[in-house]
Design an enzyme around this catalytic site. Sequence first.
Site, PDB file in Angstrom:
ATOM      1  N   LYS A   1      -5.244  -0.692  17.500  1.00 24.39           N
ATOM      2  CA  LYS A   1      -6.129   0.469  17.508  1.00 24.39           C
ATOM      3  C   LYS A   1      -5.763   1.471  16.408  1.00 24.39           C
ATOM      4  O   LYS A   1      -6.623   1.899  15.633  1.00 24.39           O
ATOM      5  CB  LYS A   1      -6.046   1.156  18.871  1.00 24.39           C
ATOM      6  CG  LYS A   1      -7.086   2.232  19.096  1.00 24.39           C
ATOM      7  CD  LYS A   1      -7.013   2.717  20.540  1.00 24.39           C
ATOM      8  CE  LYS A   1      -8.211   3.545  20.914  1.00 24.39           C
ATOM      9  NZ  LYS A   1      -8.206   3.854  22.351  1.00 24.39           N
ATOM     10  N   GLN A  11      -6.547   3.689  10.937  1.00 27.62           N
ATOM     11  CA  GLN A  11      -6.043   3.953   9.582  1.00 27.62           C
ATOM     12  C   GLN A  11      -6.988   3.372   8.537  1.00 27.62           C
ATOM     13  O   GLN A  11      -7.304   4.019   7.543  1.00 27.62           O
ATOM     14  CB  GLN A  11      -4.671   3.298   9.420  1.00 27.62           C
ATOM     15  CG  GLN A  11      -3.580   3.941  10.231  1.00 27.62           C
ATOM     16  CD  GLN A  11      -2.941   5.044   9.464  1.00 27.62           C
ATOM     17  OE1 GLN A  11      -2.285   4.813   8.465  1.00 27.62           O
ATOM     18  NE2 GLN A  11      -3.160   6.249   9.874  1.00 27.62           N
ATOM     19  N   GLU A  42      -3.154   4.070   3.278  1.00 23.94           N
ATOM     20  CA  GLU A  42      -3.703   4.310   1.947  1.00 23.94           C
ATOM     21  C   GLU A  42      -4.553   3.152   1.446  1.00 23.94           C
ATOM     22  O   GLU A  42      -5.483   3.349   0.669  1.00 23.94           O
ATOM     23  CB  GLU A  42      -2.553   4.592   0.986  1.00 23.94           C
ATOM     24  CG  GLU A  42      -1.793   5.840   1.370  1.00 23.94           C
ATOM     25  CD  GLU A  42      -0.563   6.076   0.513  1.00 23.94           C
ATOM     26  OE1 GLU A  42      -0.380   7.195   0.051  1.00 23.94           O
ATOM     27  OE2 GLU A  42       0.203   5.127   0.308  1.00 23.94           O
TER      28      GLU A  42
END
Lengths: 724, 327
Positions: A615, A620, A687
Amino acid sequence: MEQDKPNRECLLDKTPQATLGKPLSRSEGLAKVTGTAPYAAEYPIADCLEGVLVTAPFARGTIDSIDKDTCLAMEGVVAVIDDERLTSRPAQGTAGEAPVQKPRQIDYFGQPFALVVAETFEQARHAAKHLEFTFTADDLSQVSFDPEGTESERQEETRQGDLAHAMAEAKHAVDARITTAGHASAAMEPHAAIAEWDGSNLTVHASLQMLNYNISEIADSLGMEEDNIRLISRYVGGGFGSKLGISQECLAASLAAMTLEKPVRVVLSRQQVFQNIMRRSETTQRLRLAAGADGALNGFGHEGLVSNLPKESFAEPILQSSQFLYSGENRLLGLDVARVHRMTAGSVRAPGEAVGMPALEVAMDMLAEETGVDPVELRLRNIPDAHPVEGTPFSSHKLAECLKQAADSFGWEAGPRKPRQRREGEWWIGTGMASAARVHNISKAKARVTLKPDGTALVETDMTDIGTGTYTILGQLAGEMLGLPREKVLVELGDTRFPRGSGSGGSWGASSVGSAVYVACQGLRRELASRAGVNEDDVSLKDGRIANGPSLVDLLDGKDLSEEGFYEPGDIDDDFVAAGFGAYFAQVRVNRFTGETRVDRMTGAFGFGRVLNQKTARSQCQGGMVWSIGVALTEALHFDPQDGHLVNCDLAEYHVPVNRDVPELDVIMVEERDPAASPIQAKGIGELGMCGGAAAIANAIYNASGARVMDFPMTPDRVLAAMP
Amino acid sequence: MKPFRYSRPDSLDHAGQLTSDADARAIAGGTNLIDLMKLQVETPQQLVDINTLSLGEIADAENGGLSIGALATNTATAAHPRVRSDYPVLARAILAGATQQLRNKATTGGNLCQRTRCYYFTNIDQPCNKREPGSGCGAIDGIARLHAVLGTSPHCIATYPGDMAVAMAALDATVQIIGPAGERSVPVRDFHRLPGDTPEKDNVLEAGEVITAVTLPAPVGGKQLYRKVRERSSYAFALVSVAAVVEMDGGRIARADLAFGGLAHKPWHDPRLSELLVGEEPTAALFDKAADLLLEDAQGYGENDFKIPLARRALAATLAEATGAEL
């Protein structure tokens, strides 16, 4: 442990608890959404004074004198702190030392130089507007604000073969100039600190990402010993790079508390956050791609111009993944830095690839069109077997699989492509894709894991959770290793009284601190095995007991059992290139009249090693894709060309995507094991979600409308200007 | 924030007395004023909280129209059944503005009186003739992306930022005002000013005057559209917006009331457009002529040059949508 070789046999694939990887909700989520999780400025501290920073109304020069009297005479004002250490810049991420401090010297418009302290916040804010000071501002004609036209220096360069020759001889060549705008981190929680001083010890409640470095930065800035400093940062309302290093609020609150011997709170206003805190540099990039008829690259060039203040070593590392993403014998990669007087440039959300990858992936789309090769196929044909210059093997590489899985899920129609093929009413509809790549970062880290006599575990490290789920995944990791359900593990973070973690940033938190927890738990398992008289390798822990053996409670016999785990990346990065890879596909609609672009749907597939929590990992990825929309369509810092000040310094005028800009985001996690990335075989996630996604949108804009926009963000005016 | 006195008037007269002081400001929803006070762009000595007055009603007006009280929230107005059925352009414009949270607080009167979002106006370290007459204009040679291309002056190129008033200008609504000299009505089209030599004055409201309501005319029918071109799909000010009330009759345009946001210091209404369009068949050439007329005196300031072609395209798209013409 120091990792010098791949950890191919990971315990986590053998442990039976099966809590790791589960899609558990963040354990602190309820406290956050109900407002009971205290953020830095919210600690109830008695008799706390309020400080407001005073900032310079000019871009470069000196503060000559400060007349405190008028200000001190105002209602409620307690002090004006004008300690020369205040005129510092924010510290760069992982600096671990004082940032550039130039007493009374101003390097950018809006730099703080004094703090007005009053009994109430409103008194301080009002008085701060009335502080009298004299200054000498440098002649604006002598101060550079714009990197274009400012002298620059080459920061790094990679050369191999002869790119110019390859370009001249190539069957197909693309030579593109692409720009990206400056960005702000735009975290929701403003930078804030409350400092307390007891005469010898300083405690700072702050909103910071990397306490392990921040404590050194504060100690060095103030000339103190780290042993006399405690930093607390249990909850961080978004960091996005802006809280990697300390900023002026930490120093100002500390100096004021030490001077006045009372607690002092300093919260930056939204405008001060925008004007002071690290920006992402704007970039101007040149992409040169030389290919044969089949699209195979023979030449690869990526050069860029970025900017920063004088004396800053950071340069937006746009070339990071370009070094190894695609093949091409003849290579030239170079990065130039221009010195300009805008606020410090530093790490903002995926520094480097967030803007380097979109430029590269737009150029790849142009090459696909030029060669007539399907864009997915073009990328598949150019995946190198090893690092194209150094020859180092990849530790794991999921680009091809991500491209294929995402294309399949998205419903990508392979083949040569032509723009303007589909229209619905006013809207041109089109699709685009891009690769994702992000270097894998990892750092040394410590964590202490303690088994309690009642059969619960406690994890302690000064690691921070910036909203990504660190509390939860560390609990899952320890639970998995020790045979405990998640709810039997208490995780304490964000306090420098705990062992030094890695800090959160560069997507390295989970793999770095996770590895430290793993190492600590290995030690505990050894001790438990020995106490139970079982061979260490045969120990199997589940639900609080050793399989077919005693319970943890019995083995602990009323006493704590504690182990500190230390992880450090060794020389392994000499032997492998480790990176996260992925792919994005987007469908957009472009209004044929107004040039407005809306994203209809977006698919991302990512390979980043082991998934610790389905999750939080998915969140992210989605978060990164949202930022991709921001880079593609809306986000831009605008600086005044006359005096260099940042004009759009709030969330109304600095446009991050809003809910309505974000469609359903389809995320495919291509799970893998990367034994060289970390002992737990995990890599960074956050990222990776925004390392190229903006290009999928840009390429879809072209496919939809025929507008090949070369400047990010692709606002309606730019799309219209590029429309055929 | 500069310290201020706070008062709650118990009547309209009382409110008028309190706001007749040049250093007083009336506050309703506060969504704009409080932000500006935090920045010390607005530094009133006195805040007059008019929320005590009963000005929130939305009621049928004598002319067959609708009276929207000065304190009716934007949310209530946009959701009102008669606004939705008779004046959809107004509901659409309101819903295109700000965010749900802001619309819950923002009021009719406050929305009309909101101030420009010019970056130089909201930053007290910068020159701004609107904030500080005589200090200069930072925007003309600065970042003028949001700024006006019509009706500007050498002293100010700010835009009126709202959406609601643009729709009201298209509908030819009327602002009801009460003040020391009694009651008066001002068409929305004349309520906001052009900057000229006195950009500090946004509108024609005098000291001591309070807006009590906005009256909409009897239902005008037609197709009512509000097109807002912006950088993101919510919580962004218009680059250009077009409010249109258009009616067709036998393939020809029978009514075309248009107003524009994002182009000027006021919701821009040019009566010549209606004269040009009415009686004509809707064609691309006609829309182009209308844009020529609208933009004949337009002047860009570099950063906002794009607004001129964008306004042309937004106008054509809106007219095409309203008339069914193919472009």
